[in-house]
Design a protein around this motif. Structure first.
Motif, mmCIF file in Angstrom:
data_model
loop_
_atom_site.group_PDB
_atom_site.id
_atom_site.type_symbol
_atom_site.label_atom_id
_atom_site.label_comp_id
_atom_site.label_asym_id
_atom_site.label_seq_id
_atom_site.Cartn_x
_atom_site.Cartn_y
_atom_site.Cartn_z
ATOM 1 N N SER A 131 0.861 -1.170 0.000
ATOM 2 C CA SER A 131 0.000 0.000 0.000
ATOM 3 C C SER A 131 0.905 1.229 0.000
ATOM 4 C CB SER A 131 -0.900 -0.012 1.246
ATOM 5 O OG SER A 131 -0.116 0.205 2.411
ATOM 6 N N PRO A 132 0.331 2.430 -0.013
ATOM 7 C CA PRO A 132 1.193 3.623 0.077
ATOM 8 C C PRO A 132 2.112 3.610 1.287
ATOM 9 C CG PRO A 132 -1.006 4.252 -0.613
ATOM 10 C CD PRO A 132 -1.073 2.794 -0.293
ATOM 11 N N ALA A 133 1.738 2.837 2.334
ATOM 12 C CA ALA A 133 2.595 2.754 3.515
ATOM 13 C C ALA A 133 3.955 2.151 3.182
ATOM 14 C CB ALA A 133 1.906 1.923 4.597
ATOM 15 N N LEU A 134 4.041 1.443 2.047
ATOM 16 C CA LEU A 134 5.305 0.835 1.637
ATOM 17 C C LEU A 134 6.385 1.897 1.426
ATOM 18 C CD1 LEU A 134 6.727 -1.818 0.837
ATOM 19 C CD2 LEU A 134 5.930 -1.431 -1.513
ATOM 20 N N LEU A 135 5.954 3.101 1.099
ATOM 21 C CA LEU A 135 6.918 4.191 0.922
ATOM 22 C C LEU A 135 7.686 4.461 2.216
ATOM 23 C CD1 LEU A 135 4.741 6.688 -1.183
ATOM 24 C CD2 LEU A 135 6.606 5.214 -2.000
ATOM 25 N N LEU A 136 7.016 4.271 3.346
ATOM 26 C CA LEU A 136 7.689 4.445 4.630
ATOM 27 C C LEU A 136 8.817 3.442 4.794
ATOM 28 C CD1 LEU A 136 4.914 5.127 7.312
ATOM 29 C CD2 LEU A 136 6.816 6.622 6.692
#
Length: 476
Positions: free
Chosen positions: A229-234
């Protein structure tokens, strides 16, 4: 190093007063980390969000980010000075949280408040500056766990006050206590005479702290929003930051953490702490879920009964103080490595007991008390072990690493357990419930963490005894 004639070698009125001030400081930490959980439903309603992770975990993640920088700065500029600064920041963060009109302003306040997490390891360093080594181990146990006594009454007080004045009362109390603590520390505790000459690698500290916070943040958000998810960017940003820190630490003359000078005993200590405290915290989270389900629902578990939450969460506060104090006293005889191993063993027995205790309240309360003894023992022994391994001029940095491990373990195992429950949930009468398989899998995860910690603790004891017999019995 301070002259031995200026160090406390026995209890006296002055030491009792100083210990009381340090315990108050750690009460402030409790109001930052745990007290907001009591008013979490009110905060969710006020900010119109269903994402408690941002409200709850942000301060702990920020603490992991702050710790390395503050630890090194304390070694260079003095522990008392930095302790006052962290308390001032905690008070300022509480003020921001109190007046925040939007979620992201509130989260910013929690990040600033997170500096208070560093207060815990700074109090340990100050104890080492105040006391001779043997009594310091006992005092460390009292200072790091004595604040748990207030945990017996805090839930009732804050629950009552929040109903009357709203969730903001928690942050008002936290801010007032932080201000009082800063003043008491400034005027009643001496400044450390130990200094580490040199510069502070601010870039390295930001890379290390930011990288850790980002990776742990991904784990917390990935469990809720999905791992892809976009959290993967973290995760990607955190990995890049940690890689940058590693490269920097190998090149600069005075890195924030000297990787090549950690030593096997310290590395083993940190690994035991991250696994052991994480396993304990994950079991603590499980109790709230078990207490919300009645055995009559036929799910294969459940502890819902009159006063169940009070028994599961009130009794452990006593165990934490008892475990920390006993661990400190025993460490003077057998060494902190042995008490650390004993704490892990106790936690393993308690967690195994939960396989039968998930539907028996009396057994669950016994397991909860044993786990609280484990918590007090692990925290105290972890700090004591780090203290005897680190030279006086590196106490701040090394103690900060223990605090980082406590924060990481708590967040990672909590969210890993939540992911297990979510992946095994079942539908019952139109609602989603945790399955018995998920609950037992959750306990199995904690058991595995304790087993791994036990193996590492055994290696630590053998390593310490082989390399330094004096350290094994707690003589720095």
């Amino acid at each position: 190093m301070p002259s031995t004639s200026t160090l406390h070698t026995a209890w006296n009125k002055r030491l009792v007063g100083q210990v009381a001030v340090l315990i108050l400081v750690n009460v402030v930490v409790d109001t930052v980390i745990t007290a907001p959980l009591i008013v979490l439903p009110q905060m969710l309603d006020h900010f119109g969000t269903d994402q408690p992770a941002w409200l709850n975990a942000s301060a702990l993640l920020a603490g992991a980010m702050w710790a390395p920088l503050l630890g090194k700065t304390a070694d260079v500029h003095g522990k008392r000075k930095l302790l006052v600064l962290t308390l001032v920041l905690a008070g300022a963060g509480a003020l921001v949280c109190m007046i925040a009109s939007s979620l992201w302003v509130f989260v910013l306040g929690r990040v600033v408040q997170g500096a208070a997490v560093a207060s815990l390891f700074l109090t340990v360093g100050i104890v080492r500056d105040l006391c001779e080594s043997r009594i310091a181990m006992i005092v460390t146990g009292i200072v790091t766990t004595g604040n748990a006594v207030f945990g017996i009454v805090f839930p009732f007080v804050f629950e009552s006050l929040s109903h009357a004045y709203g969730y903001r009362i928690v942050f008002i109390v936290s801010g007032v206590l932080a201000a009082a603590g800063a003043l008491l520390v400034r005027f009643f505790l001496p400044e450390s005479v130990i200094r580490t000459p040199g510069r502070i690698d601010v870039a390295g500290a930001l890379l290390l702290g930011g990288g850790l916070a980002a990776v742990v943040g991904y784990i917390s958000l990935g469990a809720e929003f999905g791992w892809i998810s976009p959290a993967l960017l973290l995760l990607l940003a955190g990995a890049a930051a940690l890689a940058g820190w590693y490269v920097t630490a190998r090149r600069v003359p005075e890195p924030i953490v000297d990787i090549g000078n950690l030593g096997r005993p310290l590395v083993l200590t940190l690994l035991v702490v991250v696994l052991g405290t994480g396993a304990y915290q994950s079991m603590l989270q499980l109790f709230s879920l078990l207490a919300d389900v009645s055995p009559d629902q036929g799910l294969g578990y459940g502890l819902a009964a009159e006063g169940a939450l009070g028994l599961l969460y009130g009794v452990p506060a006593i165990g934490i103080v008892l475990g920390g104090t006993l661990a400190g006293a025993l460490a003077t005889r057998v060494g902190p490595a042995v008490t650390l191993m004993g704490g892990v063993a106790l936690g393993l027995v308690a967690t195994l007991g939960l396989f039968a205790g998930v539907s028996t309240l009396a057994l669950a309360v016994v397991c909860s008390f044993m786990l609280s003894l484990t918590a007090g023992t692990l925290v105290t022994s972890g700090f004591n072990m780090a203290a005897v391994l680190a030279p006086p001029h590196r106490q701040g940095v090394v103690s900060s690493l223990v605090m980082v491990m406590i924060a990481i373990g708590s967040v990672v195992l909590n969210f890993a357990g939540a992911a297990v429950l979510k992946s095994t949930s079942v539908r019952v009468d139109g609602s989603t419930e945790n399955s018995a398989a998920g609950v037992f899998g959750y306990i199995g995860l904690g058991t595995g963490a304790f087993v791994a910690a036990g193996v590492l603790a055994l290696l630590l004891v053998r390593t310490v005894r082989r390399t330094s017999p004096s350290t094994a019995v707690g003589v720095a």
